[in-house]
Design a protein around this motif. Structure first.
Motif, PDB file in Angstrom:
ATOM      1  N   LEU B 234       0.841  -1.208   0.000  1.00  0.00           N
ATOM      2  CA  LEU B 234       0.000   0.000   0.000  1.00  0.00           C
ATOM      3  C   LEU B 234       0.874   1.256   0.000  1.00  0.00           C
ATOM      4  CD1 LEU B 234      -2.634  -1.106   2.687  1.00  0.00           C
ATOM      5  CD2 LEU B 234      -2.901  -1.141   0.203  1.00  0.00           C
ATOM      6  N   PRO B 235       0.692   2.139  -0.995  1.00  0.00           N
ATOM      7  CA  PRO B 235       1.524   3.346  -1.049  1.00  0.00           C
ATOM      8  C   PRO B 235       1.537   4.161   0.255  1.00  0.00           C
ATOM      9  CG  PRO B 235       0.293   3.113  -3.084  1.00  0.00           C
ATOM     10  CD  PRO B 235      -0.185   2.038  -2.156  1.00  0.00           C
ATOM     11  N   PRO B 236       0.377   4.334   0.972  1.00  0.00           N
ATOM     12  CA  PRO B 236       0.452   5.142   2.197  1.00  0.00           C
ATOM     13  C   PRO B 236       1.447   4.586   3.237  1.00  0.00           C
ATOM     14  CG  PRO B 236      -1.816   4.896   1.527  1.00  0.00           C
ATOM     15  CD  PRO B 236      -1.020   3.987   0.650  1.00  0.00           C
ATOM     16  N   THR B 237       1.631   3.230   3.268  1.00  0.00           N
ATOM     17  CA  THR B 237       2.604   2.644   4.196  1.00  0.00           C
ATOM     18  C   THR B 237       4.004   3.178   3.888  1.00  0.00           C
ATOM     19  OG1 THR B 237       1.297   0.623   4.107  1.00  0.00           O
ATOM     20  CG2 THR B 237       3.471   0.446   5.111  1.00  0.00           C
ATOM     21  N   LEU B 238       4.323   3.181   2.586  1.00  0.00           N
ATOM     22  CA  LEU B 238       5.651   3.633   2.165  1.00  0.00           C
ATOM     23  C   LEU B 238       5.839   5.113   2.477  1.00  0.00           C
ATOM     24  CD1 LEU B 238       5.677   1.904  -1.360  1.00  0.00           C
ATOM     25  CD2 LEU B 238       6.568   1.005   0.794  1.00  0.00           C
ATOM     26  N   ILE B 239       4.781   5.897   2.226  1.00  0.00           N
ATOM     27  CA  ILE B 239       4.880   7.350   2.448  1.00  0.00           C
ATOM     28  C   ILE B 239       5.106   7.630   3.938  1.00  0.00           C
ATOM     29  CG2 ILE B 239       3.738   9.592   2.168  1.00  0.00           C
ATOM     30  CD1 ILE B 239       1.896   8.175   0.068  1.00  0.00           C
ATOM     31  N   ILE B 240       4.312   6.978   4.775  1.00  0.00           N
ATOM     32  CA  ILE B 240       4.413   7.234   6.218  1.00  0.00           C
ATOM     33  C   ILE B 240       5.786   6.802   6.735  1.00  0.00           C
ATOM     34  CG2 ILE B 240       3.503   6.519   8.478  1.00  0.00           C
ATOM     35  CD1 ILE B 240       0.699   6.495   7.130  1.00  0.00           C
ATOM     36  N   ARG B 241       6.233   5.649   6.293  1.00  0.00           N
ATOM     37  CA  ARG B 241       7.536   5.138   6.762  1.00  0.00           C
ATOM     38  C   ARG B 241       8.661   6.094   6.361  1.00  0.00           C
ATOM     39  NH1 ARG B 241       8.428  -0.752   4.942  1.00  0.00           N
ATOM     40  NH2 ARG B 241       8.889   0.180   2.928  1.00  0.00           N
ATOM     41  N   ALA B 242       8.659   6.501   5.086  1.00  0.00           N
ATOM     42  CA  ALA B 242       9.731   7.379   4.605  1.00  0.00           C
ATOM     43  C   ALA B 242       9.633   8.771   5.234  1.00  0.00           C
ATOM     44  CB  ALA B 242       9.663   7.476   3.076  1.00  0.00           C
ATOM     45  N   ALA B 243       8.400   9.256   5.394  1.00  0.00           N
ATOM     46  CA  ALA B 243       8.223  10.593   5.983  1.00  0.00           C
ATOM     47  C   ALA B 243       8.688  10.600   7.443  1.00  0.00           C
ATOM     48  CB  ALA B 243       6.762  11.017   5.900  1.00  0.00           C
ATOM     49  N   ARG B 244       8.433   9.512   8.163  1.00  0.00           N
ATOM     50  CA  ARG B 244       8.896   9.431   9.563  1.00  0.00           C
ATOM     51  C   ARG B 244      10.418   9.454   9.624  1.00  0.00           C
ATOM     52  NH1 ARG B 244       4.650   5.070  11.262  1.00  0.00           N
ATOM     53  NH2 ARG B 244       3.122   6.395  12.288  1.00  0.00           N
ATOM     54  N   ALA B 245      11.021   8.698   8.722  1.00  0.00           N
ATOM     55  CA  ALA B 245      12.487   8.657   8.726  1.00  0.00           C
ATOM     56  C   ALA B 245      13.043  10.053   8.464  1.00  0.00           C
ATOM     57  CB  ALA B 245      12.966   7.679   7.660  1.00  0.00           C
ATOM     58  N   ALA B 246      12.421  10.756   7.485  1.00  0.00           N
ATOM     59  CA  ALA B 246      12.928  12.092   7.119  1.00  0.00           C
ATOM     60  C   ALA B 246      12.603  13.137   8.184  1.00  0.00           C
ATOM     61  CB  ALA B 246      12.333  12.512   5.778  1.00  0.00           C
ATOM     62  N   ALA B 247      11.440  13.026   8.814  1.00  0.00           N
ATOM     63  CA  ALA B 247      10.992  14.079   9.741  1.00  0.00           C
ATOM     64  C   ALA B 247      11.510  13.874  11.162  1.00  0.00           C
ATOM     65  CB  ALA B 247       9.478  14.150   9.765  1.00  0.00           C
ATOM     66  N   LEU B 248      11.786  12.621  11.533  1.00  0.00           N
ATOM     67  CA  LEU B 248      12.161  12.377  12.939  1.00  0.00           C
ATOM     68  C   LEU B 248      13.634  11.995  13.112  1.00  0.00           C
ATOM     69  CD1 LEU B 248       9.018  10.304  14.019  1.00  0.00           C
ATOM     70  CD2 LEU B 248       9.425  12.743  14.364  1.00  0.00           C
ATOM     71  N   ASN B 249      14.212  11.392  12.084  1.00  0.00           N
ATOM     72  CA  ASN B 249      15.591  10.887  12.223  1.00  0.00           C
ATOM     73  C   ASN B 249      16.574  11.574  11.264  1.00  0.00           C
ATOM     74  OD1 ASN B 249      14.572   9.131  14.103  1.00  0.00           O
ATOM     75  ND2 ASN B 249      14.309   7.450  12.628  1.00  0.00           N
ATOM     76  N   ARG B 250      16.172  12.686  10.662  1.00  0.00           N
ATOM     77  CA  ARG B 250      17.018  13.395   9.695  1.00  0.00           C
ATOM     78  C   ARG B 250      17.576  12.436   8.616  1.00  0.00           C
ATOM     79  NH1 ARG B 250      18.345  18.584  11.611  1.00  0.00           N
ATOM     80  NH2 ARG B 250      18.521  18.731  13.865  1.00  0.00           N
TER      81      ARG B 250
END
Lengths: 345, 294
Positions: B234-250
């Motif tokens: 599911l595309p939203p899974t990928l978006i959320i996972r990648a966005a978390r990595a970018a927004a929380l872990n630089r």
């Protein structure tokens, strides 16, 4: 350039329709009855319609509600695809060259909700001018011209939701004219308007003809079709049943007298007695403003011969004649003669 | 009223001139119209102020409770989610989900809105491409969602003292890569709107399923194996996972790249499917006369 503005040949439009419950085979099982999907049948809205409209002509499609007028217009403006047959608008096939057809047309569909009520009159026209691919400098000029022509310049910057029905209809008509299209389709353009607003729209339609536009007009108002149309196609149950100039259509029943009576205390069972009278060809009855006074439209070959007996019939058992005159045949009388029913039925 | 008998000079050609420039102008005008509609229904201000904090608040207070006294459960959360910042984890998840959700259904809802207003047919009678009407509402939604993000960050900073350790470039790339996939799905959904004319039930069903499968407030690793398999597609899974990595872990681009590439592949696939489905359904609607029905 094609000789005709619009050509339709053997145009057919069928829609799938659920079989009404009373026509479905009944099942004894209550669960089957509850969950069974009603079977589909086909309903023919337009049935082998053919006509040609000359350039510069106002062509009226006259018929009662549900006769197939709007479906025909919707096929011509590419919103519907015909089931069979073909149609050309400005020489372009409505199926294969839909975009060229859309560029050639200005369209007013029935109803006033085809514009944005949360935009101003001017914003609506600017928006649709862009959708019609009109270059911006021409669009600006055209919008101003049309607002002036429609006498809406002073209200142009108000939201459409604050407009009267007649003003909204003038914006809808302006939208149809934005691209100065050679052909204009008007589906019941005066429906729901007050008499003054309707007269204004009718004047504009005649003016558009004088400006060189071809107009296809659908209406169920016989007076409107009579006043505006160069030629009229009378449509009923999806079929064109007569096509000619208004005068020629009315000449068809010139050998007949049309007697109009107003009768107080009318009883519906009296219709059969009058219909059975010798010399009466057609009889249409309708209730006037009050239920007790009815209007009778009667076609006869010799009104003088039947009048004494007719008066005797209606002045009987509590009913009495209120008014009576012999009138010139109207398009409605043509419709009555062709179909045996009134336009408003 | 008399019919004129003199023969006027005929109008032979319209002012309508289709070209690429004219289509671009039409696209811009659709965006402009959408913007005017947006600002003329001012209730959005309330939604923008309240909703960013209201929606995640349910999960946030649940997580406070689950974290236990003195945050005893946080090490366990770090173990499964890869971050201790459970507040940021939830806020990014819910915000991205809301954005993806809006973009996903926006096309269909915009179409349905036109159908209900009675303006769909008057738009489609013009020579402008149908697909411009579908994508034309997107930029306004993108702009409004950007405002929504800004409100979210400000409100969570004020009320929960939340800070983000974001790599903005990675975050931007993730969002841009997500758009084609979400629009492709949106086109497919728009086809459903034309066919069914009542799509709310379907929307709520799919919205609920995506909400569970895509891990908006928890890592998908806590779900049963079969659900994790579904979630990966599911595309939203990928978006959320990648966005978390970018927004929380630089996370740098190299870290989010696999998800970005997968999203682009999804984009190519769903745009093709969406385009083909919509073309077919639109033709079917013209045959059945379903365009103007509501």
């Amino acid at each position: 350039m094609s000789a005709y503005a619009i050509e339709a040949e053997d145009l057919v439009k069928k829609f799938p329709r659920r079989v009404p419950p009373e026509n479905q085979p009944s099942s004894k099982n209550p669960f089957t009855r509850l969950f069974k999907h009603p079977p589909l049948t086909e309903f023919t809205a337009v049935d082998h319609v053919s006509f040609q409209i000359q350039r510069g002509e106002i062509f009226g499609l006259l018929g009662p509600n549900g006769a197939g007028k709007s479906t025909t217009i919707r096929m011509l403006c590419t919103l519907l695809e015909p089931t069979s047959g073909f149609a050309r608008v400005n020489g372009y096939d409505v199926v294969k060259e839909a975009n060229l057809v859309r560029q050639s047309l200005g369209i007013v569909l029935a109803g006033e909700r085809s514009i944005y009520w949360k935009l101003t009159g001017r914003e609506n026209l600017e928006y649709f001018a862009a959708l019609y691919h009109i270059p911006p400098e021409i669009a600006r000029q055209r919008v101003n011209e049309l607002l002036e022509y429609m006498e809406l310049t002073n209200r142009a910057n108000e939201l459409v939701e604050k407009y009267s029905t007649g003003m909204r209809q003038r914006i809808v008509l302006s939208r149809a004219l934005l691209a100065r299209p050679p052909i204009i389709l008007l589906d019941e353009p005066t429906l729901g308007l007050d008499p003054q607003a309707a007269r204004r729209i009718r004047e504009m339609i005649l003016d558009l003809k004088n400006q060189g536009h071809t107009i296809l007009l659908t209406t169920h108002y016989m007076e409107e079709a009579d006043q505006l149309s160069d030629r009229i196609g009378i449509i009923d149950q999806g079929k064109i049943i007569a096509l000619d100039t208004p005068a020629a259509l009315k000449r068809r029943i010139h050998q007949q007298d049309v007697v109009r009576l107003e009768v107080a205390g009318w009883k519906p069972e009296m219709a059969a007695k009058i219909q059975a009278m010798e010399g009466v060809n057609q009889l249409i009855t309708r209730s006037l403003d009050s239920d007790s006074v009815w209007e009778l439209h009667l076609h006869t070959e010799n009104s003088r011969a039947i009048l004494p007996r007719l008066i005797e019939q209606v002045n009987y058992n509590g009913t009495h004649l209120v008014n009576m005159n012999i009138v010139s045949p109207s398009l409605e009388d043509v419709f009555i003669q062709l179909t045996g029913k009134a336009l408003r039925d | 009223m008399e019919i004129a008998t003199s023969q006027p000079s005929l109008v032979k050609a319209s002012l309508s001139r289709t070209s690429l420039i004219a289509e671009i102008r039409a696209f811009y005008t659709i965006i402009w119209r959408e913007w005017l509609h947006f600002v003329r229904y001012p209730t959005w201000v309330i939604a923008f102020i309240i909703w960013p904090i209201l929606f995640p608040a349910v999960y946030i207070f649940s997580s406070f409770a689950l974290a236990g006294p003195g945050g005893a459960g946080i090490p366990r959360f770090l173990q499964v989610a890869g971050t201790e910042n459970f507040l940021g984890y939830i806020v990014v998840g819910t915000t991205v989900w809301m954005w993806a959700n809006t973009l996903l259904w926006n096309v269909g809802f915009a179409l349905r809105g036109e159908q209900m207003r009675g303006t769909l047919e008057s738009n489609w009678m013009t020579p402008t491409s149908r697909f411009l009407f579908l994508v034309g509402t997107g930029p306004v939604h993108a702009a409004t969602m950007l405002m929504f993000f800004i409100f979210t960050v400000i409100e969570f900073r004020i009320f929960f003292n939340l800070t983000f350790e974001a790599n903005l470039l990675s975050l931007l790339i993730v969002f841009l890569a997500a758009i084609p996939a979400l629009y492709g799905l949106g086109f497919t959904f728009a086809s459903l709107v034309i066919t069914a004319r009542e799509a709310n039930t379907f929307v709520f069903l799919v919205r609920g399923i995506v909400m569970i499968f895509c891990g908006i407030t928890y890592p998908i690793s806590v779900m049963p194996a079969w659900m994790q398999t579904v979630a990966q597609w599911l595309p939203p899974t990928l978006i959320i996972r990648a966005a978390r990595a970018a927004a929380l872990n630089r996370a740098p681009l190299s870290v989010v790249a696999p998800d970005v590439l997968l999203l682009l592949a999804h984009g190519a696939f769903w745009l093709t499917i969406g385009y083909l489905t919509f073309s077919q359904i639109e033709r079917r609607a013209r045959l059945k006369g379903a365009l103007g029905q509501y």
